[in-house]
Scaffold this motif. Sequence first.
Motif, PDB file in Angstrom:
ATOM      1  N   ILE B  35       0.855  -1.201   0.000  1.00 43.97           N
ATOM      2  CA  ILE B  35       0.000   0.000   0.000  1.00 43.97           C
ATOM      3  C   ILE B  35       0.888   1.247   0.000  1.00 43.97           C
ATOM      4  CG2 ILE B  35      -1.617   1.359   1.416  1.00 43.97           C
ATOM      5  CD1 ILE B  35      -2.929  -1.328   2.217  1.00 43.97           C
ATOM      6  N   MET B  36       1.945   1.217   0.806  1.00 44.94           N
ATOM      7  CA  MET B  36       2.851   2.370   0.845  1.00 44.94           C
ATOM      8  C   MET B  36       3.593   2.523  -0.485  1.00 44.94           C
ATOM      9  SD  MET B  36       2.173   3.840   3.489  1.00 44.94           S
ATOM     10  CE  MET B  36       3.258   5.205   3.165  1.00 44.94           C
ATOM     11  N   SER B  39       1.142   3.977  -2.834  1.00 41.99           N
ATOM     12  CA  SER B  39       0.879   5.365  -2.435  1.00 41.99           C
ATOM     13  C   SER B  39       1.995   6.277  -2.941  1.00 41.99           C
ATOM     14  CB  SER B  39       0.792   5.481  -0.910  1.00 41.99           C
ATOM     15  OG  SER B  39      -0.279   4.722  -0.431  1.00 41.99           O
ATOM     16  N   GLY B  40       3.229   5.800  -2.842  1.00 42.21           N
ATOM     17  CA  GLY B  40       4.362   6.572  -3.348  1.00 42.21           C
ATOM     18  C   GLY B  40       4.278   6.783  -4.849  1.00 42.21           C
TER      19      GLY B  40
END
Lengths: 76, 196
Positions: B35-36, B39-40
């Motif tokens: 998810i991170m 997101s990035g």
Amino acid sequence: MRLARVALAAAVVAVTWAADLAYACPSCASPLEENRQAFVDTTVFLTIVPLMMIGGFIWWLRRKIREMDGAPEIHP
Amino acid sequence: MPDDALGLPYSVPARREPVLPNGVLGMLIFVATEIMFFSGLISAFVIGKSNAIGGWPPPGQPRLPVEETALNTAALLASGVALYFANRAFKRGDAKTKRLLLISIVLGGFFVVFQGAEWVALIGEGLTVTSGQLGGFFYLLVGTHALHVVAGFIILLYTYRKLLHDDLDRFTFWPAQVFWYFVVGVWPILYWQVYL
């Protein structure tokens, strides 16, 4: 000791005060308003997402553990 | 020599069922990192898009197939729904599990094939990784997701094979679902950001 604390606090205030002059990335100094806004939005987004994930997981875990408090024990 | 032969008090500490099986916890941690990661990528895309001179999509670049991909999005979402019902049937020990899991896999496969066809058409129109910012971001974001869909597809095929051999347990099925729900859930965000 007290002097060191005062110096540290002064340094933190000075750094915070001067942060808007740092222009650490090209987006911060962009002449486009939309670009600056996008930078702010994505910074907020990338800050909130991990906090929400961790917070949500802890909340769910606490709820689950409370539910399981009355569950029967397993003997190996 | 057993402990009780010495006359010492012998007791086994009682345990409770774990809140989360290890496999699920591991998959959740992995999905959190994913998810991170996405997101990035999305953040980079949003900043790049806002920095584009001449508007977005950039002039002179091929248009992305919005309507066709909406159909593909629906297929992927339907795959997630089918997997959800497959899990419910699995918990009941219902024979429908096989059919529902197969539907989920077929819809996932449809998504991959459709996207492959879309890429072939876009490359034919001149949209490549090096053709500009649109192409670069498109293949990076959509391509990364496509890799995840292929991985999820293989995991679902593995669970289906185990199900056919009556060897599937919830400790295998649950992590597979977590991954597939992630793959399904992240796509509408990518579609909204990249295509619309």
